[in-house]
Motif scaffolding. Structure first.
Motif, PDB file in Angstrom:
ATOM      1  N   ALA A  45     -33.398  34.022 -39.953  1.00 52.36           N
ATOM      2  CA  ALA A  45     -34.006  35.298 -40.335  1.00 52.36           C
ATOM      3  C   ALA A  45     -35.527  35.225 -40.254  1.00 52.36           C
ATOM      4  O   ALA A  45     -36.175  36.149 -39.748  1.00 52.36           O
ATOM      5  N   ARG A  46     -36.124  34.124 -40.743  1.00 54.33           N
ATOM      6  CA  ARG A  46     -37.579  33.970 -40.683  1.00 54.33           C
ATOM      7  C   ARG A  46     -38.084  33.977 -39.245  1.00 54.33           C
ATOM      8  O   ARG A  46     -39.065  34.648 -38.918  1.00 54.33           O
ATOM      9  N   LYS A  47     -37.413  33.202 -38.389  1.00 54.88           N
ATOM     10  CA  LYS A  47     -37.834  33.120 -36.987  1.00 54.88           C
ATOM     11  C   LYS A  47     -37.684  34.470 -36.293  1.00 54.88           C
ATOM     12  O   LYS A  47     -38.554  34.881 -35.520  1.00 54.88           O
ATOM     13  N   LEU A  48     -36.591  35.156 -36.568  1.00 56.01           N
ATOM     14  CA  LEU A  48     -36.368  36.457 -35.956  1.00 56.01           C
ATOM     15  C   LEU A  48     -37.404  37.474 -36.441  1.00 56.01           C
ATOM     16  O   LEU A  48     -37.946  38.243 -35.649  1.00 56.01           O
ATOM     17  N   PHE A  49     -37.701  37.467 -37.738  1.00 51.59           N
ATOM     18  CA  PHE A  49     -38.684  38.416 -38.260  1.00 51.59           C
ATOM     19  C   PHE A  49     -40.057  38.158 -37.635  1.00 51.59           C
ATOM     20  O   PHE A  49     -40.768  39.094 -37.279  1.00 51.59           O
ATOM     21  N   CYS A  96     -37.693  45.275 -43.991  1.00 47.96           N
ATOM     22  CA  CYS A  96     -36.904  44.085 -43.655  1.00 47.96           C
ATOM     23  C   CYS A  96     -37.635  42.831 -44.124  1.00 47.96           C
ATOM     24  O   CYS A  96     -37.008  41.877 -44.611  1.00 47.96           O
ATOM     25  N   GLY A  97     -38.965  42.810 -43.993  1.00 46.20           N
ATOM     26  CA  GLY A  97     -39.751  41.682 -44.487  1.00 46.20           C
ATOM     27  C   GLY A  97     -39.649  41.545 -45.997  1.00 46.20           C
ATOM     28  O   GLY A  97     -39.542  40.437 -46.523  1.00 46.20           O
ATOM     29  N   VAL A  98     -39.663  42.670 -46.699  1.00 45.43           N
ATOM     30  CA  VAL A  98     -39.497  42.649 -48.159  1.00 45.43           C
ATOM     31  C   VAL A  98     -38.119  42.088 -48.522  1.00 45.43           C
ATOM     32  O   VAL A  98     -37.994  41.242 -49.421  1.00 45.43           O
ATOM     33  N   LEU A  99     -37.096  42.553 -47.830  1.00 47.48           N
ATOM     34  CA  LEU A  99     -35.733  42.069 -48.101  1.00 47.48           C
ATOM     35  C   LEU A  99     -35.605  40.571 -47.803  1.00 47.48           C
ATOM     36  O   LEU A  99     -34.950  39.836 -48.547  1.00 47.48           O
ATOM     37  N   LEU A 100     -36.241  40.119 -46.731  1.00 54.25           N
ATOM     38  CA  LEU A 100     -36.205  38.699 -46.391  1.00 54.25           C
ATOM     39  C   LEU A 100     -36.824  37.866 -47.510  1.00 54.25           C
ATOM     40  O   LEU A 100     -36.257  36.847 -47.928  1.00 54.25           O
ATOM     41  N   ARG A 101     -37.959  38.298 -48.022  1.00 55.40           N
ATOM     42  CA  ARG A 101     -38.589  37.568 -49.133  1.00 55.40           C
ATOM     43  C   ARG A 101     -37.697  37.570 -50.376  1.00 55.40           C
ATOM     44  O   ARG A 101     -37.669  36.593 -51.129  1.00 55.40           O
ATOM     45  N   THR A 102     -36.960  38.650 -50.587  1.00 54.15           N
ATOM     46  CA  THR A 102     -36.021  38.705 -51.718  1.00 54.15           C
ATOM     47  C   THR A 102     -34.939  37.641 -51.554  1.00 54.15           C
ATOM     48  O   THR A 102     -34.601  36.946 -52.511  1.00 54.15           O
TER      49      THR A 102
END
Length: 138
Positions: A45-49, A96-102
């Motif tokens: 997810a990090r790499k994709l974002f 999506c970045g906010v959700l990833l950090r969650t």
């Protein structure tokens, strides 16, 4: 101008690949119970974002150049509606970045079903943007 259009289309398609796939990773993260699998999905997810963000910048720049630099759609209503759709897609991207950090903090409270619904929003955005450019309804 045709090269800019070509780059814009390819970059937008690449950006959308991320907008379609990242929420799908979120679905899997919401269902995952194994720590090792969660860690692997978070790396993906990090790499994709990161990829999505890097690709979105020149995609948006090419679109702005076509509109403001060359004048495609100037004075027509459809371009303003398309810009509105793009703004919503940029907000979706940021969320999506906010959700990833969650997920990274281990604080997700949403279900996999919620993420499945969330995953459909960029499809609607793409449909709206393409329809506005091709049909030019106003």
């Amino acid at each position: 101008m045709l090269w800019i259009k070509t780059f814009h289309i390819v970059l937008v398609a690449s950006w959308f690949a991320g907008l379609f796939y990242l929420p799908r990773i979120f679905v899997n993260l919401a269902m995952e119970t194994e720590a090792a699998a969660t860690a692997r999905l978070l790396i993906m997810a990090r790499k994709l974002f990161r990829f999505m963000t890097v690709i979105a910048v020149p995609a948006l720049a090419c679109g702005l150049y076509l509109w403001l630099g060359i004048g495609i759609g100037s004075g027509q209503g459809w371009i303003h509606a398309k810009v509105g759709v793009v703004v919503l897609l940029v907000i979706y991207h940021a969320f999506c970045g906010v959700l990833l950090r969650t997920f990274e903090r281990g604080e997700n409270k949403r279900s996999d079903k919620w993420y499945r619904m969330f995953n459909e929003l960029p499809v609607l955005g793409m449909l709206a943007a393409v329809a506005l450019v091709v049909i030019k309804p106003f």
